[in-house]
Design a protein around this motif. Structure first.
Motif, short mmCIF file in Angstrom:
data_model
loop_
_atom_site.label_atom_id
_atom_site.label_comp_id
_atom_site.label_asym_id
_atom_site.label_seq_id
_atom_site.Cartn_x
_atom_site.Cartn_y
_atom_site.Cartn_z
N ALA A 1 0.54 23.84 -1.76
CA ALA A 1 -0.31 22.80 -2.35
C ALA A 1 0.43 21.47 -2.43
CB ALA A 1 -0.79 23.24 -3.73
N MET A 2 1.69 21.49 -2.85
CA MET A 2 2.45 20.23 -2.97
C MET A 2 2.77 19.65 -1.60
SD MET A 2 2.49 19.57 -6.11
CE MET A 2 3.47 18.07 -5.87
N VAL A 3 3.06 20.51 -0.63
CA VAL A 3 3.29 20.00 0.74
C VAL A 3 2.02 19.38 1.28
CG1 VAL A 3 3.71 20.72 3.12
CG2 VAL A 3 5.19 21.56 1.29
N ALA A 4 0.88 20.05 1.06
CA ALA A 4 -0.40 19.50 1.52
C ALA A 4 -0.71 18.18 0.83
CB ALA A 4 -1.53 20.51 1.26
N LEU A 5 -0.39 18.09 -0.47
CA LEU A 5 -0.65 16.84 -1.20
C LEU A 5 0.18 15.69 -0.65
CD1 LEU A 5 -2.05 15.44 -3.62
CD2 LEU A 5 -0.08 16.11 -5.01
N SER A 6 1.46 15.96 -0.38
CA SER A 6 2.31 14.89 0.15
C SER A 6 1.85 14.46 1.54
CB SER A 6 3.77 15.36 0.21
OG SER A 6 3.91 16.48 1.06
N LEU A 7 1.41 15.41 2.37
CA LEU A 7 0.89 15.05 3.69
C LEU A 7 -0.42 14.28 3.59
CD1 LEU A 7 1.63 18.35 5.67
CD2 LEU A 7 2.87 16.18 5.79
N GLU A 8 -1.25 14.66 2.61
CA GLU A 8 -2.51 13.96 2.41
C GLU A 8 -2.27 12.51 1.99
OE1 GLU A 8 -6.61 13.67 2.55
OE2 GLU A 8 -5.34 15.38 3.13
N PHE A 9 -1.19 12.28 1.26
CA PHE A 9 -0.82 10.92 0.85
C PHE A 9 -0.10 10.17 1.96
CE2 PHE A 9 -2.04 12.25 -3.26
CZ PHE A 9 -2.06 11.15 -4.11
N GLY A 10 0.13 10.84 3.09
CA GLY A 10 0.84 10.19 4.18
C GLY A 10 2.33 10.09 3.96
N LEU A 11 2.89 10.98 3.11
CA LEU A 11 4.32 10.99 2.82
C LEU A 11 4.98 12.15 3.54
CD1 LEU A 11 4.01 10.36 -1.03
CD2 LEU A 11 4.50 8.66 0.74
N ALA B 1 0.83 -1.20 0.00
CA ALA B 1 0.00 0.00 0.00
C ALA B 1 0.87 1.26 0.00
CB ALA B 1 -0.92 0.00 1.22
N SER B 2 1.95 1.24 0.75
CA SER B 2 2.85 2.39 0.79
C SER B 2 3.48 2.64 -0.57
CB SER B 2 3.94 2.17 1.83
OG SER B 2 3.40 2.05 3.12
N ALA B 3 3.89 1.55 -1.23
CA ALA B 3 4.48 1.69 -2.56
C ALA B 3 3.47 2.24 -3.55
CB ALA B 3 5.02 0.34 -3.03
N THR B 4 2.23 1.78 -3.45
CA THR B 4 1.17 2.27 -4.35
C THR B 4 0.93 3.76 -4.16
OG1 THR B 4 0.10 0.10 -4.32
CG2 THR B 4 -1.23 1.97 -5.04
N VAL B 5 0.86 4.20 -2.90
CA VAL B 5 0.66 5.62 -2.60
C VAL B 5 1.83 6.45 -3.12
CG1 VAL B 5 0.55 7.30 -0.73
CG2 VAL B 5 -0.83 5.23 -0.61
N LEU B 6 3.04 5.94 -2.93
CA LEU B 6 4.22 6.67 -3.40
C LEU B 6 4.22 6.79 -4.92
CD1 LEU B 6 6.91 7.99 -2.65
CD2 LEU B 6 7.99 5.73 -2.85
N VAL B 7 3.87 5.70 -5.60
CA VAL B 7 3.82 5.73 -7.07
C VAL B 7 2.75 6.72 -7.54
CG1 VAL B 7 3.21 4.38 -9.11
CG2 VAL B 7 4.75 3.42 -7.39
N ALA B 8 1.61 6.75 -6.86
CA ALA B 8 0.55 7.69 -7.23
C ALA B 8 1.02 9.12 -7.08
CB ALA B 8 -0.69 7.45 -6.36
N PHE B 9 1.73 9.41 -6.00
CA PHE B 9 2.26 10.76 -5.81
C PHE B 9 3.27 11.10 -6.89
CE2 PHE B 9 5.51 13.61 -4.07
CZ PHE B 9 4.73 14.68 -3.67
N VAL B 10 4.13 10.16 -7.22
CA VAL B 10 5.15 10.40 -8.25
C VAL B 10 4.49 10.66 -9.60
CG1 VAL B 10 7.01 9.32 -9.57
CG2 VAL B 10 6.97 9.13 -7.08
N VAL B 11 3.46 9.89 -9.93
CA VAL B 11 2.77 10.07 -11.20
C VAL B 11 2.12 11.44 -11.28
CG1 VAL B 11 0.82 9.27 -12.60
CG2 VAL B 11 2.40 7.61 -11.61
N LEU B 12 1.43 11.84 -10.22
CA LEU B 12 0.80 13.17 -10.21
C LEU B 12 1.86 14.27 -10.30
CD1 LEU B 12 -1.95 12.71 -7.46
CD2 LEU B 12 -2.31 12.97 -9.92
N SER B 13 2.94 14.12 -9.58
CA SER B 13 4.00 15.13 -9.61
C SER B 13 4.65 15.19 -10.98
CB SER B 13 5.06 14.82 -8.55
OG SER B 13 4.49 14.81 -7.26
#
Length: 332
Positions: free
Chosen positions: A223-233, A171-183
């Motif tokens: 916005a990017m800091v909030a997004l990373s925190l929302e993803f739990g990163l 699940a952590s890897a999936t969340v990280l990949v999602a953040f990377v794709v959006l970024s």
């Protein structure tokens, strides 16, 4: 609260004066002076810094701006390729060695992983101001240091996000990949678009109270800091990504406007917010806990030696630029 804010801003203003005075005898990085002065005025020194509520807020912004500036300053065209590959390989060697040592000496595998990951870290946020002040940021040496520092900073963050979070590794890897794709999608849009309307408005307000360019960039950072925190990163991932976005966005602006906006952002970051983070770091460093624990005092030099061996040796790979057809060896 007011007294604490005044003391911290006083230390921020005095720190460059101390560095200038010491330069006659020895060159000391400004970052080190800011941390030491923070330690001097904190609870373990003069105890002039007592209320952390507002200070923690400014310090958090300072940390975010530090990594934002790192993302906006790194020349990826220079770092990519051989420097980045060698840095990544060196960090993987450090990770393998750190995990092996950590698991061998720790009471449990989880603690061993924490120790191992800690031994692979590199303080890019501390290195960047030093490189800027010395004028080495754009040099071949600076390029090598930035490549090693970037991998050493974000490799541990990714490892912690995947292996040491409350989620499962998958699940952590999936969340990280999602953040990377959006970024990555946002970076592509910033790099390929011309953004003429935004640049015109930025230019029109550069010398007014509007300051649209600076305000837009600060919106991207939050916005990017909030997004990373929302993803739990870790928020540093979001702050660094915001810096990369800004770098590509400003690349399409007129050169003079881009330089002025960058100068204003550097003034906000290094003129106020970033030094507050370093002063706060020193002010709230628990020095008595270290000095009163004999075991910690014994382990500290051992950890420093391990850190030098695990992270220092693999990170010191040769970097060979080739100016004017020549090959020059540099060590990072």
């Amino acid at each position: 609260m007011v007294g604490t804010v005044v003391v911290v801003t006083l230390v921020v203003a005095v720190a460059p004066l101390v560095v200038a005075a010491l330069r006659r005898v020895v060159r000391v990085p400004l970052v080190a002076v800011e941390i030491l002065l923070g330690l001097a005025v904190g609870p373990n020194g003069l105890n002039w810094v007592t209320d952390r509520s507002l200070l923690d807020l400014f310090s958090g912004f300072g940390l975010a701006m530090l990594f934002f500036m790192a993302g906006s300053e790194i020349e990826f065209r220079e770092v990519r390729g051989r420097p980045l590959r060698r840095s990544a390989l060196g960090w993987l060697v450090s990770l393998a060695a750190g995990l092996a040592i950590g698991i061998a000496v720790a009471p449990s595998a989880t603690v061993g992983v924490y120790i191992g990951v800690a031994l692979t870290s590199t303080a890019l946020g501390t290195l960047l101001p030093i490189l800027i002040d010395s004028g080495d940021l754009g040099s071949p040496f600076g390029t090598a240091v930035v490549a090693v520092g970037a991998i050493g900073e974000f490799g541990p963050l990714v490892a912690i996000s995947v292996f040491l979070s409350s989620r499962t590794a998958g699940a952590s890897a999936t969340v990280l990949v999602a953040f990377v794709v959006l970024s990555a999608g946002a970076i592509v849009l910033a790099a390929r678009g011309r953004h003429r309307g935004l640049h015109r408005l930025s230019a029109a307000t550069l010398h007014t109270s509007g300051q649209f360019g600076v305000r837009l960039v600060m919106l991207v950072v939050t916005a990017m800091v909030a997004l990373s925190l929302e993803f739990g990163l870790d928020m540093l991932l979001g702050a660094f990504t915001a810096g990369v976005l800004t770098q590509y966005f400003l690349a399409s602006a007129p050169a003079a406007d881009s330089r002025e906006i960058r100068s204003k952002l550097a003034a906000v970051a290094f003129g106020f917010l970033v030094p507050i983070f370093f002063v706060e770091t020193g002010a709230h460093f628990d020095l008595p806990a270290l000095l009163h624990d004999r075991r910690a005092l014994v382990l500290l030099p051992a950890f420093l030696v391990l850190f030098l061996l695990v992270r220092g040796c693999p990170g010191c790979s040769p970097h060979r630029p080739a100016p004017a057809g020549r090959t020059v060896a540099r060590w990072c």
